[in-house]
Design a protein around this motif. Structure first.
Motif, PDB file in Angstrom:
ATOM      1  N   GLY A 141     -25.940 -29.473  62.826  1.00 22.97           N
ATOM      2  CA  GLY A 141     -24.887 -30.372  63.264  1.00 22.97           C
ATOM      3  C   GLY A 141     -23.880 -29.615  64.104  1.00 22.97           C
ATOM      4  N   VAL A 142     -23.200 -30.344  65.005  1.00 25.18           N
ATOM      5  CA  VAL A 142     -22.140 -29.751  65.819  1.00 25.18           C
ATOM      6  C   VAL A 142     -20.968 -30.719  65.813  1.00 25.18           C
ATOM      7  CG1 VAL A 142     -21.450 -28.888  68.093  1.00 25.18           C
ATOM      8  CG2 VAL A 142     -23.824 -28.614  67.341  1.00 25.18           C
ATOM      9  N   VAL A 143     -19.773 -30.211  65.570  1.00 26.58           N
ATOM     10  CA  VAL A 143     -18.566 -31.027  65.659  1.00 26.58           C
ATOM     11  C   VAL A 143     -17.713 -30.472  66.788  1.00 26.58           C
ATOM     12  CG1 VAL A 143     -16.576 -31.961  64.440  1.00 26.58           C
ATOM     13  CG2 VAL A 143     -18.672 -31.437  63.167  1.00 26.58           C
ATOM     14  N   LEU A 144     -17.467 -31.305  67.793  1.00 23.89           N
ATOM     15  CA  LEU A 144     -16.653 -30.913  68.944  1.00 23.89           C
ATOM     16  C   LEU A 144     -15.253 -31.474  68.753  1.00 23.89           C
ATOM     17  CD1 LEU A 144     -18.940 -31.808  72.013  1.00 23.89           C
ATOM     18  CD2 LEU A 144     -18.389 -29.510  71.218  1.00 23.89           C
ATOM     19  N   GLY A 145     -14.283 -30.586  68.594  1.00 23.09           N
ATOM     20  CA  GLY A 145     -12.902 -31.050  68.478  1.00 23.09           C
ATOM     21  C   GLY A 145     -12.283 -31.234  69.847  1.00 23.09           C
ATOM     22  N   ARG A 146     -11.000 -31.660  69.839  1.00 24.68           N
ATOM     23  CA  ARG A 146     -10.252 -31.712  71.087  1.00 24.68           C
ATOM     24  C   ARG A 146      -9.975 -30.290  71.543  1.00 24.68           C
ATOM     25  NH1 ARG A 146      -8.393 -36.946  71.305  1.00 24.68           N
ATOM     26  NH2 ARG A 146      -7.970 -37.944  69.321  1.00 24.68           N
ATOM     27  N   PRO A 147      -9.949 -29.984  72.807  1.00 18.83           N
ATOM     28  CA  PRO A 147     -10.239 -30.844  73.948  1.00 18.83           C
ATOM     29  C   PRO A 147     -11.717 -30.784  74.358  1.00 18.83           C
ATOM     30  CG  PRO A 147      -9.404 -28.748  74.728  1.00 18.83           C
ATOM     31  CD  PRO A 147      -9.472 -28.650  73.207  1.00 18.83           C
ATOM     32  N   PHE A 148     -12.547 -30.108  73.574  1.00 18.03           N
ATOM     33  CA  PHE A 148     -13.931 -29.834  73.990  1.00 18.03           C
ATOM     34  C   PHE A 148     -14.769 -31.104  74.143  1.00 18.03           C
ATOM     35  CE2 PHE A 148     -12.203 -26.049  72.113  1.00 18.03           C
ATOM     36  CZ  PHE A 148     -12.580 -25.061  73.004  1.00 18.03           C
ATOM     37  N   ALA A 149     -14.509 -32.100  73.254  1.00 19.82           N
ATOM     38  CA  ALA A 149     -15.326 -33.320  73.291  1.00 19.82           C
ATOM     39  C   ALA A 149     -15.053 -34.174  74.526  1.00 19.82           C
ATOM     40  CB  ALA A 149     -15.091 -34.146  72.029  1.00 19.82           C
ATOM     41  N   ASP A 150     -14.029 -33.825  75.315  1.00 23.02           N
ATOM     42  CA  ASP A 150     -13.768 -34.559  76.560  1.00 23.02           C
ATOM     43  C   ASP A 150     -14.397 -33.872  77.769  1.00 23.02           C
ATOM     44  OD1 ASP A 150     -12.376 -36.871  75.800  1.00 23.02           O
ATOM     45  OD2 ASP A 150     -10.544 -35.720  75.473  1.00 23.02           O
ATOM     46  N   GLU A 151     -15.098 -32.771  77.533  1.00 24.16           N
ATOM     47  CA  GLU A 151     -15.648 -32.015  78.664  1.00 24.16           C
ATOM     48  C   GLU A 151     -17.174 -32.106  78.671  1.00 24.16           C
ATOM     49  OE1 GLU A 151     -13.971 -28.080  78.773  1.00 24.16           O
ATOM     50  OE2 GLU A 151     -12.003 -28.869  78.190  1.00 24.16           O
ATOM     51  N   GLY A 165     -32.909 -35.249  66.115  1.00 24.19           N
ATOM     52  CA  GLY A 165     -32.663 -36.200  65.043  1.00 24.19           C
ATOM     53  C   GLY A 165     -31.356 -35.980  64.304  1.00 24.19           C
ATOM     54  N   LEU A 166     -30.709 -34.843  64.531  1.00 24.99           N
ATOM     55  CA  LEU A 166     -29.436 -34.583  63.854  1.00 24.99           C
ATOM     56  C   LEU A 166     -28.285 -34.853  64.819  1.00 24.99           C
ATOM     57  CD1 LEU A 166     -30.463 -31.633  61.554  1.00 24.99           C
ATOM     58  CD2 LEU A 166     -30.422 -34.079  61.105  1.00 24.99           C
ATOM     59  N   ARG A 167     -27.048 -34.690  64.327  1.00 15.21           N
ATOM     60  CA  ARG A 167     -25.921 -35.309  65.025  1.00 15.21           C
ATOM     61  C   ARG A 167     -24.898 -34.357  65.611  1.00 15.21           C
ATOM     62  NH1 ARG A 167     -24.373 -39.380  60.211  1.00 15.21           N
ATOM     63  NH2 ARG A 167     -26.358 -40.497  60.062  1.00 15.21           N
ATOM     64  N   VAL A 168     -24.279 -34.857  66.678  1.00 19.01           N
ATOM     65  CA  VAL A 168     -23.097 -34.234  67.261  1.00 19.01           C
ATOM     66  C   VAL A 168     -21.945 -35.213  67.025  1.00 19.01           C
ATOM     67  CG1 VAL A 168     -21.977 -33.439  69.387  1.00 19.01           C
ATOM     68  CG2 VAL A 168     -24.442 -33.076  69.055  1.00 19.01           C
ATOM     69  N   VAL A 169     -20.835 -34.713  66.506  1.00 23.32           N
ATOM     70  CA  VAL A 169     -19.633 -35.531  66.328  1.00 23.32           C
ATOM     71  C   VAL A 169     -18.593 -35.016  67.304  1.00 23.32           C
ATOM     72  CG1 VAL A 169     -17.771 -36.141  64.726  1.00 23.32           C
ATOM     73  CG2 VAL A 169     -20.133 -35.996  63.905  1.00 23.32           C
ATOM     74  N   GLY A 170     -17.920 -35.926  68.007  1.00 17.56           N
ATOM     75  CA  GLY A 170     -16.907 -35.513  68.969  1.00 17.56           C
ATOM     76  C   GLY A 170     -15.619 -36.273  68.783  1.00 17.56           C
ATOM     77  N   GLU A 171     -14.512 -35.599  69.037  1.00 21.08           N
ATOM     78  CA  GLU A 171     -13.218 -36.267  68.989  1.00 21.08           C
ATOM     79  C   GLU A 171     -12.690 -36.320  70.412  1.00 21.08           C
ATOM     80  OE1 GLU A 171     -10.265 -34.353  66.565  1.00 21.08           O
ATOM     81  OE2 GLU A 171      -9.301 -36.272  66.164  1.00 21.08           O
ATOM     82  N   GLY A 172     -12.764 -37.539  71.004  1.00 21.65           N
ATOM     83  CA  GLY A 172     -12.360 -37.708  72.388  1.00 21.65           C
ATOM     84  C   GLY A 172     -12.878 -39.045  72.882  1.00 21.65           C
ATOM     85  N   LYS A 173     -12.831 -39.233  74.204  1.00 21.96           N
ATOM     86  CA  LYS A 173     -13.324 -40.507  74.731  1.00 21.96           C
ATOM     87  C   LYS A 173     -14.860 -40.546  74.663  1.00 21.96           C
ATOM     88  CE  LYS A 173     -13.111 -39.072  79.599  1.00 21.96           C
ATOM     89  NZ  LYS A 173     -12.594 -37.685  79.529  1.00 21.96           N
ATOM     90  N   ASP A 174     -15.408 -41.769  74.682  1.00 17.72           N
ATOM     91  CA  ASP A 174     -16.863 -41.900  74.562  1.00 17.72           C
ATOM     92  C   ASP A 174     -17.574 -41.133  75.676  1.00 17.72           C
ATOM     93  OD1 ASP A 174     -16.423 -43.491  72.421  1.00 17.72           O
ATOM     94  OD2 ASP A 174     -17.189 -45.338  73.320  1.00 17.72           O
TER      95      ASP A 174
END
Ligand SMILES: [Zn+2]
Length: 195
Positions: A141-151, A165-174
């Motif tokens: 799994g990978v979790v992208l925090g701000r500001p990385f999930a906007d890039e 099949g596994l997930r990336v979670v991001g905090e930012g715009k779609d």
């Protein structure tokens, strides 16, 4: 850095993906404190100091503030899959690692470009750089925090390293659908999977 993690690292250069060879200096148990990682393809070497691997061009560490995600939330979104494997936390939200570790026993954590108050220690490996120096399809799994999930660059990198099949979670715009398959999104947090 956990010595086992070195098996999942790659050279950050733009040639075909290559592993890195570890020349350990100081070890403490299963943690490499100092040493060097070398690329057999391009000959570049990267230093490990205080357990931290820096492959260059890392953005300046931001503050740990401004994340709506907590450890419970990000664990639920990235999915519980039992012990084993590596979960990567990118950016300021890596400050949550102790709580994330408690909720995910037996899962090794990797902090990429965390705030300066996160140091490499028992329980977390710290990596800095302008990309993820991690092999493709190797993380649970990978979790992208701000500001990385906007890039787009970091979304592409997260999608590259997560296991199919596994997930990336991001905090930012779609994210744009050509970067990642969007599975869900609400209130500035999204969940995606590699295509
Ligand atoms: Zn190389």
């Amino acid at each position: 850095m956990f010595i086992e993690l070195t098996d999942h690292l790659r050279c950050p250069a733009d040639h075909d993906e290559s592993f890195l060879v570890l020349l350990p200096g100081t070890m403490e148990g299963r943690s490499v404190r100092t040493g060097e990682l070398g690329c057999p393809v391009c000959g570049r070497t990267f230093e490990l100091a205080d357990g931290v691997l820096d492959v260059g061009v890392a953005p300046a560490p931001g503050s740990g503030k401004g994340s709506a995600l907590d450890a419970e939330g990000l664990t639920a979104l990235v999915g519980r899959h039992g012990p084993g494997g590596y979960l990567t936390l990118v950016g300021p939200l890596a400050s949550l690692w102790r709580e994330v570790a408690a909720l995910n026993p037996g899962v090794a954590l990797v902090a990429v470009n965390p705030p300066t108050d996160v140091s490499d220690t028992d329980g977390i490996s710290v990596v800095r750089g302008g990309r993820l120096p991690i092999k493709s399809a190797s993380m649970r799994g990978v979790v992208l925090g701000r500001p990385f999930a906007d890039e787009p660059h970091w979304i592409r990198e997260a999608a590259r390293v997560v296991l199919p099949g596994l997930r990336v979670v991001g905090e930012g715009k779609d994210p744009s659908p050509d970067l990642i398959e969007l599975l869900a999104s609400a209130e500035g947090v999204w969940v995606g999977a590699r295509r």
